[in-house]
Design a protein around this motif. Structure first.
Motif, PDB file in Angstrom:
ATOM      1  N   SER A  10      29.160  74.608 -67.546  1.00 41.12           N
ATOM      2  CA  SER A  10      30.194  73.501 -67.123  1.00 41.12           C
ATOM      3  C   SER A  10      29.533  72.351 -67.694  1.00 41.12           C
ATOM      4  O   SER A  10      28.186  72.234 -68.076  1.00 41.12           O
ATOM      5  CB  SER A  10      29.643  73.660 -65.612  1.00 41.12           C
ATOM      6  N   TYR A  12      31.078  68.295 -69.993  1.00 35.96           N
ATOM      7  CA  TYR A  12      32.186  67.504 -70.188  1.00 35.96           C
ATOM      8  C   TYR A  12      32.142  67.043 -71.698  1.00 35.96           C
ATOM      9  O   TYR A  12      30.872  67.145 -72.229  1.00 35.96           O
ATOM     10  CB  TYR A  12      32.172  66.171 -69.293  1.00 35.96           C
ATOM     11  N   ARG A  20      35.849  61.282 -70.118  1.00 34.02           N
ATOM     12  CA  ARG A  20      35.343  62.417 -69.794  1.00 34.02           C
ATOM     13  C   ARG A  20      36.407  63.515 -69.573  1.00 34.02           C
ATOM     14  O   ARG A  20      37.473  63.330 -68.920  1.00 34.02           O
ATOM     15  CB  ARG A  20      34.587  62.300 -68.308  1.00 34.02           C
ATOM     16  N   TYR A  21      36.119  64.641 -70.441  1.00 36.27           N
ATOM     17  CA  TYR A  21      37.125  65.798 -69.938  1.00 36.27           C
ATOM     18  C   TYR A  21      35.975  66.869 -69.756  1.00 36.27           C
ATOM     19  O   TYR A  21      35.093  67.347 -70.318  1.00 36.27           O
ATOM     20  CB  TYR A  21      37.612  66.171 -71.552  1.00 36.27           C
ATOM     21  N   TYR A  22      36.388  67.586 -68.242  1.00 31.85           N
ATOM     22  CA  TYR A  22      35.447  68.367 -67.938  1.00 31.85           C
ATOM     23  C   TYR A  22      35.840  70.034 -68.041  1.00 31.85           C
ATOM     24  O   TYR A  22      36.850  70.241 -68.241  1.00 31.85           O
ATOM     25  CB  TYR A  22      35.424  68.207 -66.298  1.00 31.85           C
ATOM     26  N   ASP A  24      34.837  73.753 -66.445  1.00 29.23           N
ATOM     27  CA  ASP A  24      34.267  74.317 -65.357  1.00 29.23           C
ATOM     28  C   ASP A  24      33.985  75.724 -65.369  1.00 29.23           C
ATOM     29  O   ASP A  24      34.946  76.328 -65.607  1.00 29.23           O
ATOM     30  CB  ASP A  24      35.172  73.904 -64.158  1.00 29.23           C
ATOM     31  N   GLN A  60      26.144  70.825 -68.449  1.00 31.24           N
ATOM     32  CA  GLN A  60      25.430  70.277 -67.251  1.00 31.24           C
ATOM     33  C   GLN A  60      24.815  71.642 -66.467  1.00 31.24           C
ATOM     34  O   GLN A  60      23.898  71.495 -65.675  1.00 31.24           O
ATOM     35  CB  GLN A  60      26.564  69.652 -66.368  1.00 31.24           C
ATOM     36  N   GLY A 204      40.342  72.899 -67.344  1.00 32.83           N
ATOM     37  CA  GLY A 204      39.111  73.060 -67.872  1.00 32.83           C
ATOM     38  C   GLY A 204      38.501  74.615 -67.704  1.00 32.83           C
ATOM     39  O   GLY A 204      37.290  74.978 -67.949  1.00 32.83           O
TER      40      GLY A 204
END
Length: 483
Positions: A10, A12, A20-22, A24, A60, A204
């Motif tokens: 996870s 971005y 910000r492009y996330y 997941d 992250q 995402g």
């Protein structure tokens, strides 16, 4: 066997302080010898997944393991970053210095790519003087000749003329035996034949992954990309729209030419555009298409060295550039690169009423209402208050297209409008342009490299190849300047 593994990853992708492009909970492995394509809608996270693969995304949680030695990326974001960096530099960098700066470059392959893309004449040019298509070619040459194990190509065909697309496909086919490729594509007809792994991205996440799928399974995947077309109707025009005097052309160019130093880009060009007479403008990368359009808009200073009439104004007779621009709507790659303000999606559209990058005037109730109608038309009402710079490239493109259309300009210039759009939105925009042509409030000039993207109502064509200088083959075709 070399590979890259993302496990419960996870994070971005940040291409700007506010973007910000996330991603997941992504689990994905790319192995040596595999070739992938990532498909999905605008804003789905395709580019973010590609960036995570090569280690460019901010992690992250989860894990990333890679045994590949060298990775390369070509993308619109990288192109934008390079342009911004070089514009700030006091001394422009030459193309040849950028190409051969890498110590591990494969010189023979680099020269093969230079020849294939007819790039020899551009080697001594400043990087910032290249057209959008020429800049993309430069990044491709650098990435493909860098002896990389894996190359990620994010919309590599965008901005390239049909001949260059064919050349690139042949070169990719040759290189696929020793290099692993991951493609991010919006158009299914651009997927190279050697691609054997298909993935669909949404929110995402990697929602569907197919290894060497049969034709039927590929077709099922492609259905996710298409839009069921309902009847689209464009919002009303503002109260005041430009009306041409009877029998007076909107634009008249007489024997126009553009020359830089000893290079002639085009010459002896005569073009008359009458109201509601829609045109398609064609030509190879660097043939001068955008250069010609900038003569009309007044963004090329050589407009004062030529005989040009626009909306009844003869260039050089005291007219203000705003006397011209107030009647023009414009979308181009250059505008997209320049539009770097963090205003809301709604205000981005409203800025089209004032021909500004950003919004610095109070919009009327009518302008706000019309902008909201256009926002709904492109399916972005839920992004009304989202900052432009926080949206995906495709969503930004949609906003800039309707920004050009919102005031129903007398002259609507669409310079490769569909770059970066997914299949559904591309079809939506083509239908929108068709509706604009039929509405008879705007006259359209349309620039496009894809023969399939034809539009009903555009019945006239201007070919830049008809105005090449006599010794065209012996000199460089000047670029459509990005500045």
């Amino acid at each position: 066997m070399r590979s890259i593994l993302l496990q419960q990853f996870s994070g971005y992708l940040s291409t700007d302080d506010s973007v910000r492009y996330y991603i997941d909970d992504l689990t994905w492995q790319v192995k040596q010898g595999e070739h992938w394509v990532l498909l999905g809608g605008n804003g789905a996270g395709k580019s973010a997944l590609a960036a995570a693969l090569i280690g460019e995304a901010k992690q992250q949680s989860g894990q990333r393991h890679s045994t590949f030695n060298k990775l390369q990326l070509v993308s619109s974001d990288l192109q934008k970053q390079l342009l911004n960096t070089h514009r700030k530099s006091e001394k422009p960098q030459k193309v040849t210095d950028m190409l051969f700066a890498e110590p591990q470059i494969n010189s023979d392959l680099c020269q093969q790519l230079i020849t294939a893309f007819n790039f020899d004449a551009l080697l001594n040019r400043d990087f910032t003087d290249l057209s959008t298509g020429e800049t993309r070619k430069l990044l491709l040459i650098k990435a493909l000749s860098a002896n990389s194990d894996l190359v990620v190509l994010d919309e590599p065909f965008d901005g390239l003329d049909s001949e260059s697309v064919g050349q690139l496909n042949r070169l990719l086919q040759q290189l696929s035996a020793q290099t692993c490729f991951v493609f991010v594509l919006n158009r299914v007809d651009e997927i190279p034949a050697f691609v054997d792994h298909f993935a669909y991205v949404n929110n995402g996440r990697l929602q569907h992954s197919l290894a060497k799928p049969c034709a039927a399974k590929r077709a099922d995947l492609f259905k996710l990309l298409h839009l069921e077309h309902t009847s689209l109707s464009i919002p009303d025009a503002p109260e005041h729209c430009f009306k041409s005097a009877t029998n007076t052309p909107l634009v008249k160019l007489t024997n126009v030419h553009v020359r830089y130093s000893e290079q002639t880009i085009f010459e002896n060009l005569n073009w008359t555009i009458n109201q509601y007479q829609h045109w398609q403008l064609t030509g190879k990368n660097g043939s001068g298409k955008t250069c010609l359009l900038n003569l009309i808009t007044g963004d090329n200073p050589q407009c004062y060295n030529n005989e040009i009439e626009v909306f009844g104004f003869k260039r050089g007779t005291g007219e203000s550039i705003w006397d011209i621009k107030q009647h023009i709507g414009y979308i181009s790659n250059t505008l997209h690169l320049q539009y770097r303000v963090s205003i809301s999606a709604l205000n981005t559209i409203i800025s089209g009423f004032f021909d500004s990058i950003g919004l610095y005037q109070q919009a009327s109730e009518l302008q706000t209402r019309l902008a909201k109608e256009w926002l709904a038309l492109i399916g972005l009402s839920d992004k009304t208050n989202s900052a432009f710079t926080q949206l995906s490239y495709g969503d930004q493109r949609l906003l800039l297209i309707v920004r050009a259309m919102v005031k129903h300009p007398a002259l609507l210039i669409l310079d490769e409008p569909c770059l970066g759009l997914d299949e559904a939105n591309r079809q939506r925009v083509l239908l929108l342009i068709e509706k604009v042509c039929a509405a008879k409030t705007s006259t359209v000039i349309y620039v496009n490299h894809h023969a399939a993207d034809t539009i009903k109502g555009i019945e006239h064509t201007l070919k830049m190849e008809d105005f090449k200088p006599a010794h065209y083959g012996q000199q460089a075709a000047h670029s459509e300047t990005l500045i």
